[in-house]
Structure formats: structure tokens, C-alpha cells
Design a protein around this motif. Sequence first.
Motif: not given
Lengths: 306, 306
Positions: A84, A86-90, A141, B77-79, B81
Amino acid sequence: MSKAIIEVRDLTKKYGDVEALRGVSFQIDEGEIFGLLGPNGAGKTTTIEILEGMRTADGGTASVSGFDPQKGSAQFKRSVGAVLQSTSLPDKIRVDEALSLFAQLYGTRADRTGLLSRFGLQEKRHAFYGKLSGGQKQRLAIALALVHEPRVVFLDEPTAGLDPQVRREIYDIIEELRRQKKTVLLTTHYIEEAERLCDRVAIIDHGNVIAMDTPRELKQRSAGTTRIEVSLAKPVEAAELRALEGVADCRTVDGRTVLHSTRPPQTIVALVKHLEAHGNELQSLEIAAPSLEDVFIELTGRRLRE
Amino acid sequence: MRHVWTLTLFRLRLAMRNRAFLVFGIIIPLIFLFLFSAVFASKGGPAVAYVLASVLAMSVMGSFWGLSQQLVIFREQGILRRFRLAPLGPGTMLVSSIISNLILMVPGIAAEIAVAHWMLHMDALGNLLSVFVLSALGAVTFATLGLVVASVANSMMETQVINQLLWLSFLLLSGVAIPLPSLPIWLQKVALYLPATYLVTGLERALIEFVPLNHLGAELASLGGSSVLAFFVCQQIFRWEPEEKMPRQAKLWVAAALVPFLLLGAWETKQGGRLSEARSILHSTFAERPAQRSAPAAPPAQPNQP
């Protein structure tokens, strides 16, 4: 003959009064790398997110691997992988934990060591996500998108904001996906990315597909011409310069004048004479073979990165 | 179910790496326990149990802070998604957060009971089974309420404001900070409509009067009923994306989460048993030491009676 694995027909989408998609249609064959090329806000991300099942379309139909993305079935989700925009992880999840977590969620036994070395993350396997660089996060990602061996891979602006070195690394990964016969749909606003990686490209602008073909075929539209981009001391009407020798087309883009010429030397000489006669001055001049950018300019009168 | 457990372990791992868990989950409640005991129960005995009930309730109620904030952070934060791409639904995300919260609460609750018993000389442990079941059910109730808040709020700022309002009303009106009988009569009646009141009075009865589970029907029904309803509600209004707007109709579901407490509050107002029992517990606990747990606003030695 290849079989279409992604089929999109007349997709429409509105955000309030803004029409993001106005009837987008295309087909992607299995094993093909297909690019959606267009400026920011053209509708690329909306299109890809509808195909990922992340957004619902207002109209039209879409099919991915035979599934309707809007229904978001588990089989559909197992058949696609996505990076994606715009996405992220902790921040406090480690690289190998993230791979393991998503492998478990997809119900597969991922070759974590293989993935880590393939994406150059072996040394960072115990690093927290929050400590990774932008390039490492993007490689992770992509690894996460491939952890369950999907048939279709969606890459939304996979190299946006990355430095040239990391961008080349991502290109290598996409080339590897081509060798593995994965179907890839990628969005980009980088001309070189589309030209280098994509088997076919759809140029999208204001929610419409305005051209679709192989990069070579698209560039053929400007075939036989050379792009001459000049900046002038005083602005000149494009129509004035169209009359110069060899000029096939002339437009003003971002304050610069872009001429497409079938006979570049004659055009340059004629241009200099014309400017002298009108008390104008040539400040800079660039000559290049036509690119997808030229195709875009011809079609829209604007640059891709406006 | 497998996905629930996978995500629960993931959340537990993240929590253990977060210092806030240690500080807010264990250290701060223990500080409150020591502080309240020093002020209101310096000679030990049943007064410590009364203080412990308040501190336990405070720890349990803290669930809605942690969970609502975590869900909003994950969404902003987009986590979320990223997880949306995997084959799992909102229910799996929500259940895993409720279970992990429940597990993380156990050490804090156990530490508070142990400290009250062995360090603060609480003479008896009360009915431990009732205490643990009420605490666990309370944790689930407040966690689900927190998840409803997170689904309603559009940003972290909004979450903080809603949480503050709820937290203060729970803290001041339910008997946690000020003994329920010390409040004006009309406020005591308002308190009967709050979930926290049933948790606090239930814990007081279990710790001080050794009330077994089968006599805590109203408390268990109110907390259990609202957990089920609030979970259903937050599943309906769950949002993966920050820009997703909650449908107007869904806002009615939020009101539905309050129904069990409205019904129970109306029933308790009519019966009047809970308030008189709260007065009786306060009176018996502090009978010999009337000033030991006096609230600044109203000393418990002269409880307000209808």
C-alpha cells in the motif's frame, strides 16, 4: 493466448463532489506487469485500492483472479498481495516477527530465511520496524506482500520517496517477480519506472484512461520526432513556433517551450533566427528522444509531475 | 480462532515491550493502593478491602483507555489497513485486543490483591473467585466500551476528550474515588446508570462480604450484557481507515450499547437495594473508624439516605 486475470470495466468513484474515477476500464493478462501511470490525483491509487478490496467503487465491475474484490473473501485475499502507498507496522515489531505474523495470518509456512535474504533484510531480522530506514521498510512491505505466494501483486507507488539506489533495488525485485510469472499491477508517476518495468502501461488522468499500450507503442505516437525543450527570455505563443521548419508540435509546459521536430537541426536554426528577429533570446536548450512524458504532454498538455 | 490467538500473542508481545504497560498497568495502581490505604485504612482490616475494591475497579476501568487509544493509533498510522489485506475481519481484530487486554490485566490485579493482603494487612481475601470473575468481566466490558469509543472518535484528540469525560464520570460517580453513599441522593441515582457502579459495588461485596458468584447476578448480568452488546456495536461501526466515515445509522448502535445500563439503572432505582447495600457496606467497614475513608466532599460516616 494469455488469459485476463484482472478485468476492470467502467469503474467510477466519487469523493464528495470530486470524481476520482470516470469509467476506468482495462484488462491485465496473467504474468503481465501492468503500470498505471499518471500524475498525483489522477485516480491511480483509487483504482488499485478498489482492486485490493480496500475501497468500494460507485459503479462498474472489477474481477481479480476470478473474485470480486468488493466481497473481500478469504480466497481473494490469499490470491493477492499488496504494497500500500500509506501503511505501517507497529514500531516495536521485529522484522522476522512481522514475516512470521503475516505468514500465520495467511495460513502458510513462509520461508522466512529465504525471504529475508532475498530482500536484503537478513542482517535486520531482529531489528524493530521503527528502526528501519525507508528503503528497508519498503523491502519488508514487499516481502510481506509476497509471504503467501500470491498470484497477483499490487504495488502502489513502490518507489515513491526512495533514493535512486533503493529504487533500483526495488526494480530488481519487480524484475524477479516477472521471472516468477507473477501478475503485477503497479502505479507510478515515474516515467523511467513505467518504461523500464511495465509490459503495458495505462496512462491515467483526471480519472480517465487516456492511453493504453506497451511503452514502445505509446512512444511510437511521437515516433519520427525529437523533443526540443527550450527556455526563452520572453514568452512566445506556441502557435508562432509551429510554423517553423520541421516542427510537428509545440506546447508551453511549466513556462518552457517543448517542440517536437521531424528535422531537429533545421528547427533549431529556424528557432534561433526567429528569436533574433523578434528581439528574443534562447536561455537553454535540451534535445531528447521522445519518452512517455512526451506522450503524456501531447495528450494532456501538462507534465506528469505537476 | 487461530487468527485470534495469533493476533493475541502479537499484541501481548507489543505490550510487554511498552513501558507504559508496566507503569500504568502495575506501578500506578499500586501507588494508589498504598496512598489510599495510608490515608483511609492505616490500621489494615476491612478498610483495606474497601480501598482495594476501588483500586481494582480503577485498574479494570483503565482498559478502555488503553484499547481505545491503541485502536485509534493503529488506524491513524495505517497499521489497521495493512491487516485489512490479510484474510481476517474486524471481529478477529477486536476479540484479540480484548483477550490480550484481559491477560495483561491479570498480573496487575494479582499484585494489588497480594500487596493488600500481605503488605497492607487486609485480614481476609474475600471471595477470590468472585473478585477475579468480576474483574475479568469488567475488563471485557470496559475494553469493549473503549473499542466503541475508538470507532466513534475520528482522531486521537477526540478519543482523549471522550475518554476523559467517561473516565471522570466513572471515577467520581461510581464509588471509586468517592464512596457512593457520600454522594447527594440524586447523584447516587445517576450512578445506578453507570457500568462502573456495578463493578465497584460488586467488588466491594465480594471482598468485604465474601459474596459468592451466584449472588452477584445483577453485576454479572449488567457487565456481561453490556460486553456482548458493546462488542456487537463496535463490530458494526469498526473502521479500518481514518478517512472512513461512520454511517449516520451506525451512530444509533452506539446508543444501543447503553441500553443494559438504562434498564438496570431504572430497575435498581425502583428496587433501591444497591444503594442501601452500599451504605451498609460502608457503615460496617468504617463503623469503628468513621473517619478512615472519608471523601473530601462528604464523610462516609454520615451517608446520605433517601
